[in-house]
Design an enzyme around this catalytic site. Structure first.
Site, PDB file in Angstrom:
ATOM      1  N   ASP A   1       0.858  -1.182   0.000  1.00 51.30           N
ATOM      2  CA  ASP A   1       0.000   0.000   0.000  1.00 51.30           C
ATOM      3  C   ASP A   1       0.898   1.236   0.000  1.00 51.30           C
ATOM      4  O   ASP A   1       1.579   1.512   0.987  1.00 51.30           O
ATOM      5  CB  ASP A   1      -0.893  -0.023   1.255  1.00 51.30           C
ATOM      6  N   HIS A   2       0.863   1.977  -1.117  1.00 50.45           N
ATOM      7  CA  HIS A   2       1.789   3.101  -1.252  1.00 50.45           C
ATOM      8  C   HIS A   2       1.431   4.277  -0.356  1.00 50.45           C
ATOM      9  O   HIS A   2       2.193   5.244  -0.250  1.00 50.45           O
ATOM     10  CB  HIS A   2       1.839   3.567  -2.711  1.00 50.45           C
ATOM     11  N   ARG A   3       0.287   4.232   0.313  1.00 47.71           N
ATOM     12  CA  ARG A   3      -0.023   5.257   1.309  1.00 47.71           C
ATOM     13  C   ARG A   3       0.836   5.079   2.554  1.00 47.71           C
ATOM     14  O   ARG A   3       1.159   6.046   3.249  1.00 47.71           O
ATOM     15  CB  ARG A   3      -1.507   5.195   1.700  1.00 47.71           C
TER      16      ARG A   3
END
Length: 440
Positions: free
Chosen positions: A411-413
């Site tokens: 998850d690039h968040r």
């Protein structure tokens, strides 16, 4: 007659519905407190429900294959001569099954969420809402709606009708999916079926034998919803790494003859699980959760390792609790138990939730790698590919080696490219040289 209706309980994880797999009793049977009366299948596992009272079964209100919402009555029991002799069944939390305490309802595994704290998504078809419990006001009958195409299931919808009505419909060749029930709460009555039969609303099976339809329910329904939610909520990034795992496979062979491992099924997955747990120490971000509601990133100081498992019921992801505290042998034993329980459908519901990071072992199917979708609530998932004999350059020479491909989706968040890359490289380094484990 002291007649009581037993509503389908929440088995402890906030689930909203379950499928009736099979009844263990029939009308006229005498039942005792805690006697198993029905087996249900939730989105997480198969569960046997005990009877909370003693008495005589008067009516089964749901039939095998029917999907029922939590809180819907599923059986009517006459307590005459039985209720006074035995108390209601108790939950694991000490309360009586279905009884409210401090705003929470006693369930099979303790107490469920506080009353009013869980908002359930309304169903598109109001007819699947079963007849309300006697203590509640009877809901108004839904407005008539166009009938779906005969013989077709709509979104996994299971028509509400009692077993005798279903048998009549089958005998007359009437498709219950095409009917709008005139009974309370949309229940299909005998008159509805007879009217449909006289109006030539009979089932016609086009292309007989060339198609097969199954309702979307249970594990398949839950998996589909979770994957869609994950894919369109968390921005996925996937990175790949090809690793020479020859040293790992050689260590595996040596350990097989070691007294401590002779009776253990030591698989590449066990080594990968150990590598993941070790690599998490250097990159805790992959073991964190994005909490949108709170506006926080929750970092976990433990690893509840999810293992994606293909079962006859569909894809499930049971968890190895506190996997980071386990030795290689303990991990191997836990993985074997987990796989057995998943195949047999006996994984406890509590073991299906609160994972922190997941491994999907696509290598068991002979697949090299893939782009796995995150398990909801987690920030990383590792795909472990098949171990193959391949040409590899060692000290300037091309030699045959044991090679495996890894893929990490994150998850690039929560996880930046640097962190995701470092974690994947650490896992690969441990599998390529198990001696690296002592440096973590």
């Amino acid at each position: 007659m002291a007649l009581k209706h037993f509503p389908l309980p929440d088995v402890g994880e906030g689930l909203t519905e379950a499928e009736i797999l099979g009844w263990r009793v029939k009308p006229g049977d005498t039942v005792t407190v805690n006697q198993v009366i029905v087996e249900i299948e939730t989105a997480k596992a198969s569960v046997e429900l005990p009877c909370p009272w003693a008495g005589t079964v008067r009516e089964l209100l749901a039939e095998p294959g029917q999907t029922v919402q939590v809180g819907t009555p599923i059986i009517a029991i006459d307590l005459s001569g039985g209720a006074a002799a035995e108390p209601a069944a108790e939950s694991a939390g000490g309360g009586r099954l279905g009884e409210e305490s401090n705003g929470r309802i006693a369930t099979l595994v303790g107490y469920g969420p506080r009353t009013g704290s869980v908002k359930r998504r309304p169903r598109k078809d109001r007819r699947v809402a079963a007849v309300a419990a006697p203590a509640r006001p009877e809901p108004p009958a839904p407005a008539p709606r166009p009938a779906p195409e005969p013989g077709r299931s709509v979104g996994g919808y299971v028509p509400l009708a009692k077993p005798p009505v279903r048998k009549l419909a089958k005998d007359l060749g009437v498709d219950l999916h095409a009917l709008s029930g005139s009974g309370s709460g949309g229940v299909i009555t005998r008159e509805d079926v007879q009217s449909a039969a006289s109006g030539a609303q009979r089932v016609e099976q086009p292309a007989a034998g060339r198609e097969r339809r199954e309702p979307i329910k249970g594990v398949r329904k839950a998996t589909a919803r979770a994957m869609v939610d994950s894919a369109f909520t968390a921005p996925h990034v996937t990175e790949f790494l090809t690793v020479d795992v020859t040293p790992m496979m050689e260590l595996r062979e040596r350990l097989r003859s070691h007294p401590e491992f002779r009776d253990v099924k030591l698989t590449p997955l066990a080594f990968a699980a150990k590598a993941v747990c070790l690599a998490v120490r250097r990159t805790p971000d992959v073991n964190a959760t994005w909490d949108e509601a709170a506006g926080e990133i929750v970092y976990k100081n433990y690893v509840h390792l999810g293992i994606a498992a293909a079962t006859p019921r569909g894809l499930v992801v049971p968890k190895v609790r506190d996997a980071d505290r386990m030795s290689l042998r303990e991990l191997a034993e836990a993985l074997e138990r987990l796989a057995t329980n998943a195949r047999e459908g006996t994984t406890p519901p509590a073991d299906m939730v609160n994972g922190t990071i997941t491994i999907t072992n696509v290598g068991v199917f002979g697949v090299d790698t893939g782009t796995p979708i995150l398990n909801p609530g987690e920030s990383a998932i590792l795909a472990l590919g098949a171990v193959r004999d391949m040409p590899w350059v060692v000290d300037g020479q091309v030699v045959p080696r044991k090679v495996c491909q890894l893929a990490l989706s994150f998850d690039h968040r929560v996880v930046d490219g640097q962190q995701g890359s470092r974690f994947l490289a650490d896992v690969g380094a441990i599998l390529a040289d198990p001696a690296m484990a002592i440096t973590y």
